[in-house]
Design a protein around this motif. Structure first.
Motif, mmCIF file in Angstrom:
data_model
loop_
_atom_site.group_PDB
_atom_site.id
_atom_site.type_symbol
_atom_site.label_atom_id
_atom_site.label_comp_id
_atom_site.label_asym_id
_atom_site.label_seq_id
_atom_site.Cartn_x
_atom_site.Cartn_y
_atom_site.Cartn_z
ATOM 1 N N PHE B 34 0.839 -1.197 0.000
ATOM 2 C CA PHE B 34 0.000 0.000 0.000
ATOM 3 C C PHE B 34 0.874 1.247 0.000
ATOM 4 O O PHE B 34 1.904 1.297 0.666
ATOM 5 N N TYR B 36 0.460 5.452 0.841
ATOM 6 C CA TYR B 36 -0.399 6.458 1.438
ATOM 7 C C TYR B 36 0.279 7.807 1.380
ATOM 8 O O TYR B 36 1.500 7.905 1.351
ATOM 9 N N GLN B 38 0.323 11.310 3.812
ATOM 10 C CA GLN B 38 -0.090 11.828 5.114
ATOM 11 C C GLN B 38 0.300 13.292 5.245
ATOM 12 O O GLN B 38 1.480 13.638 5.145
ATOM 13 N N GLY B 41 -0.704 16.348 10.984
ATOM 14 C CA GLY B 41 -1.869 16.366 11.856
ATOM 15 C C GLY B 41 -3.072 15.622 11.330
ATOM 16 O O GLY B 41 -4.165 15.718 11.901
ATOM 17 N N LYS B 42 -2.897 14.857 10.265
ATOM 18 C CA LYS B 42 -4.036 14.135 9.681
ATOM 19 C C LYS B 42 -3.715 12.648 9.549
ATOM 20 O O LYS B 42 -2.563 12.232 9.635
ATOM 21 N N GLY B 43 -4.756 11.847 9.337
ATOM 22 C CA GLY B 43 -4.567 10.434 9.108
ATOM 23 C C GLY B 43 -4.064 10.175 7.704
ATOM 24 O O GLY B 43 -4.226 11.009 6.806
ATOM 25 N N PRO B 44 -3.410 9.023 7.492
ATOM 26 C CA PRO B 44 -2.947 8.676 6.149
ATOM 27 C C PRO B 44 -4.106 8.606 5.167
ATOM 28 O O PRO B 44 -5.197 8.163 5.509
ATOM 29 N N PHE B 46 -5.221 6.965 1.644
ATOM 30 C CA PHE B 46 -4.864 5.847 0.782
ATOM 31 C C PHE B 46 -4.643 6.305 -0.662
ATOM 32 O O PHE B 46 -5.421 7.101 -1.189
ATOM 33 N N THR B 49 -3.006 0.257 -4.010
ATOM 34 C CA THR B 49 -2.672 -1.101 -3.605
ATOM 35 C C THR B 49 -2.050 -1.805 -4.793
ATOM 36 O O THR B 49 -2.572 -1.752 -5.904
ATOM 37 N N LEU B 87 3.868 7.285 2.801
ATOM 38 C CA LEU B 87 4.089 6.061 3.564
ATOM 39 C C LEU B 87 3.855 4.833 2.693
ATOM 40 O O LEU B 87 2.960 4.826 1.843
ATOM 41 N N GLN B 91 1.357 -5.882 3.575
ATOM 42 C CA GLN B 91 0.487 -6.778 4.328
ATOM 43 C C GLN B 91 0.791 -8.208 3.919
ATOM 44 O O GLN B 91 0.853 -8.516 2.736
ATOM 45 N N VAL B 102 0.683 -6.268 9.219
ATOM 46 C CA VAL B 102 0.864 -5.028 8.468
ATOM 47 C C VAL B 102 2.119 -4.349 8.981
ATOM 48 O O VAL B 102 2.257 -4.111 10.172
ATOM 49 N N PHE B 104 4.584 -1.005 8.363
ATOM 50 C CA PHE B 104 4.743 0.296 7.726
ATOM 51 C C PHE B 104 6.198 0.710 7.694
ATOM 52 O O PHE B 104 6.966 0.396 8.610
ATOM 53 N N GLY B 105 6.574 1.446 6.656
ATOM 54 C CA GLY B 105 7.830 2.156 6.654
ATOM 55 C C GLY B 105 7.674 3.461 7.418
ATOM 56 O O GLY B 105 6.567 3.844 7.816
ATOM 57 N N THR B 106 8.794 4.158 7.618
ATOM 58 C CA THR B 106 8.758 5.409 8.382
ATOM 59 C C THR B 106 8.453 6.613 7.511
ATOM 60 O O THR B 106 8.267 7.708 8.016
#
Lengths: 117, 114
Positions: B34, B36, B38, B41-44, B46, B49, B87, B91, B102, B104-106
Motif C-alpha cells: 500500500f 499512502y 499523510q 496532523g491528519k490520518g494517512p 490511501f 494497492t 508512507l 500486508q 501489516v 509500515f515504513g517510516t
C-alpha cells in the motif's frame, strides 16, 4: 458517507486512568484496524478485526483491549494508562472480498492525540 | 522478520522536477503493498494497492510500480500541493496464521518548492 470517524481528537490522561477511543465507519467494511504512530516512527498495528465479533492482536497489543459488536464500531480501550502509551492513534477500515483482494480504497480516521502524564 | 525501508527520508524538489520515492521490503507471503499520503496532523490517505510484481497504478501525477523486492512512487512534474509524507506498507500473512501482519515504513517527507 462520513468515512471513518474517531473521537476524541485530543485527550490528556493521568497515569493509571482508563479511557475508550471510539471509531466508527459507515462504509460496511469488514476489516478494521487500530494503529499507533509515534514521532518519526512508522505506524504500528495494535489490534484488528475481520468482522463483527472477531478480533485479534497485532504487533503491539499490550495495554489495550478491543471489541467489535457491530460492523460499524471498533472501540479501543486503555485500562491503566502509562506514559509509553502517549501517541497518536489511528483507526482504519477496508473491505476484503471473498477472493482475498482488497477494495482499492482504505480509509483512515483523523486520529486521536493522547498524552499520558 | 518483515521489514519495510523507505528512502530517502526527506526530499526537496523544485516545482516540475520529477523524482521517485523508494520502498524496499522483505516479507514472506505478500498479500498487498500500500502507498499512502499523510499531511501534518491528519490520518494517512490511501493512494494505491499493488499485489504482484510488474503491477503499475497511476493517479494524476503519481505512478506506483512493484517488483519482487521494492516499490517506487514516481512523481511527475510535482506541484507544491504534493508536499506531504508518503508512507509505504506491506500486508502479509503472519507465520502463526493468526493475523495478516501489516508493516509500515517510516515514510519519505516530500517538500515541493514553488
Amino acid at each position: 458517507n462520513a468515512g471513518v470517524t474517531q473521537t476524541p481528537k485530543f485527550r490528556i490522561l493521568k497515569i493509571g486512568q482508563s479511557m475508550t477511543l471510539q471509531c466508527t465507519q459507515d462504509m460496511n467494511h469488514n476489516y478494521m484496524y487500530w494503529y499507533r504512530q509515534d514521532p518519526g516512527m512508522g505506524l504500528k498495528l495494535i489490534y484488528y478485526s475481520v468482522g463483527a465479533g472477531i478480533t485479534d492482536k497485532g504487533e503491539v497489543p499490550n495495554g489495550y483491549n478491543v471489541s467489535r459488536s457491530t460492523t460499524e464500531d471498533f472501540p479501543l480501550r486503555l485500562e491503566l494508562a502509562a506514559p509509553s502509551q502517549t501517541s497518536v492513534y489511528f483507526c482504519a477500515s477496508i473491505h476484503q472480498e471473498p477472493s482475498g483482494r482488497w477494495t482499492d480504497t482504505q480509509y483512515f480516521g483523523p486520529g486521536t492525540r493522547l498524552t499520558v502524564l | 522478520e518483515d521489514q519495510v525501508t523507505q528512502s530517502p527520508e526527506a526530499l526537496r524538489l523544485q516545482e516540475g522536477e520529477s523524482s521517485s520515492l523508494n520502498c524496499s521490503y522483505t516479507v514472506s507471503g505478500l498479500r498487498g503493498l500500500f502507498w499512502y499520503r499523510q499531511d501534518p496532523g491528519k490520518g494517512p490517505e490511501f493512494l494505491f494497492t499493488l499485489y504482484s510484481a510488474g503491477e503499475e497504478k497511476e493517479k494524476e501525477r503519481l505512478k506506483a510500480t512493484l517488483t519482487k523486492k521494492e516499490s517506487f512512487l514516481h512523481i511527475t512534474a510535482p506541484k507544491p500541493e504534493d508536499s506531504a509524507t508518503y508512507l509505504c506498507a506491506v500486508q502479509a500473512l503472519h507465520p502463526s496464521g493468526g493475523y495478516q501482519k501489516v508493516t509500515f515504513g517510516t515514510g519519505t517527507k516530500l517538500q515541493v518548492i514553488p
